[in-house]
Design an enzyme around this catalytic site. Sequence first.
Site, PDB file in Angstrom:
ATOM      1  CB  SER A 213       8.503  21.870  -7.725  1.00 39.39           C
ATOM      2  OG  SER A 213       8.481  23.370  -6.993  1.00 39.39           O
TER       3      SER A 213
ATOM      4  CD  GLU B 132      14.844  22.515  -1.792  1.00 34.35           C
ATOM      5  OE1 GLU B 132      15.908  22.318  -1.704  1.00 34.35           O
ATOM      6  OE2 GLU B 132      13.855  23.404  -1.796  1.00 34.35           O
TER       7      GLU B 132
ATOM      8  CG  HIS C 137      10.492  23.101  -2.424  1.00 35.38           C
ATOM      9  ND1 HIS C 137      11.529  23.232  -3.078  1.00 35.38           N
ATOM     10  CD2 HIS C 137       9.248  23.752  -3.716  1.00 35.38           C
ATOM     11  CE1 HIS C 137      11.222  23.526  -4.279  1.00 35.38           C
ATOM     12  NE2 HIS C 137      10.135  23.515  -4.410  1.00 35.38           N
TER      13      HIS C 137
END
Lengths: 284, 284
Positions: free
Chosen positions: B149, B218, B191
Amino acid sequence: MVGAKSREQSDEESKQQSPVLKSQGQLIIIGGAEDKEGDCTILREFVRRASGRGAKIAVMTVATSLPGEVGSDYRDIFERLGVEKVDIVDTERREDASDPRYLEILKEATGVFFTGGDQARVTDVLKDTEIDKLLHERFAQGLVIAGTSAGAAMMPDIMIVEGEAETNPRLETVTLEPGMGFLPGVAIDQHFAQRGRLGRLISALIQQPAVLGFGIDENTAIAVKEDEIEVIGEGAITIIDVANITHTNVDETLHDESLAICGAKLHVIPHGYRFDLRKRECKC
Amino acid sequence: MVGAKSREQSDEESKQQSPVLKSQGQLIIIGGAEDKEGDCTILREFVRRASGRGAKIAVMTVATSLPGEVGSDYRDIFERLGVEKVDIVDTERREDASDPRYLEILKEATGVFFTGGDQARVTDVLKDTEIDKLLHERFAQGLVIAGTSAGAAMMPDIMIVEGEAETNPRLETVTLEPGMGFLPGVAIDQHFAQRGRLGRLISALIQQPAVLGFGIDENTAIAVKEDEIEVIGEGAITIIDVANITHTNVDETLHDESLAICGAKLHVIPHGYRFDLRKRECKC
């Protein structure tokens, strides 16, 4: 990946597969949520192409569960834009699709507008009926047909009925059924950027005999005439061209497994841009 | 579109711009939400590449506002996977980035793992510090660096700090700042499918000197080693190659106007697929 399919096609082969509108008609395919209160850029362009103030517009409410309300809203909008003749064609059941009053309206119409709702309702009620036949005949002669959201989804010969958004491409991501076939040989998805539907569009495109996929944003449309599309509205059109992909695993993939495509072409074009369906290139 | 830029590049030119890892190190760039309880496919592969059971892992909690909790969670996971030495490097302020204890840990580490959080914190706290310098030195010699992330976002030389999802490409869609520069010459977004970030990735890619953009889903990662990436995990990697685009309007576009790109290349590849960074082609 063992045994995965490699595809190489000559330019000639893939050009033959390019979707080109052979009829005299035009399509306005809208990604949903088109502006109805401000400039109404897209609806205005539909009316203009459908003969302007002299247009005779038929609003097809077949997709929606609120035909009275939705039909009346569109009637108000088109009248506000100066159209003198707006009729609602409210085919709730298949029997309604041979109603002489409706057939008369559609014989006279210069523009037909399909509202949003559920695209499966459009084909369930209309496919292979007299209205279907009449629309295709009149479209071949020059009728302008517009559709928003569900009304956009039903345009190809194979349509996305439902599907999962915001996920990577897999066969299970989409349910496909025959569409109304106004623009054969393409895959179309609407609310494209707003609902994160890249994976869904690729999942649909890769399993059908089509080389071009169009992702149409909200308040955005493509106007299709002969071998050209023009983009109208606020967002963009995402065009995926799989004619010359170098690899896909679609033939070896089970329903819940991830799809691969390699070497596709990608175009993202906003308002004012044109795209040549025959050459499959932006005109810029 | 008047005066819009047309770009044509020879294959040779665009090959020269291909991002290739010149160091001996490896990167594992994770799109967020990697599995931590089941098979732990991605974290397992990170540990394996970082010397397996003999790995010495440093967990960098700089991005997160909960360093104690997040650090402890990752320590538990890596210990469960058999790693005997796991240390937490908790640099809350820039002064911490010259703490001799932390520098000692990073001198010994075989694998460094950046947690999620806020990517701007990573560069605010670490950029141009002793830790930054040490990490780049050790990376050049073979260190394995992973990030999830925010820890993925900071990998390129120009990173997406924040941006709007589920919209079409526009300059205003993303805020860019210098990243940590472990993989220069690319744009990375994480994401990816889950947050509908195609427009955001294109917006970032088109404004920087980079030809390849990677959208990482993800629980999915790319492992980068020399001139090759390998996909690991549940979703897919979306690769956008703008080296040979035939048109973009980026130089004539104001901040809130829609961007166009024509003739980009698109690859979507899942687990097990490899991509050649030098040739910019799938290996399949």
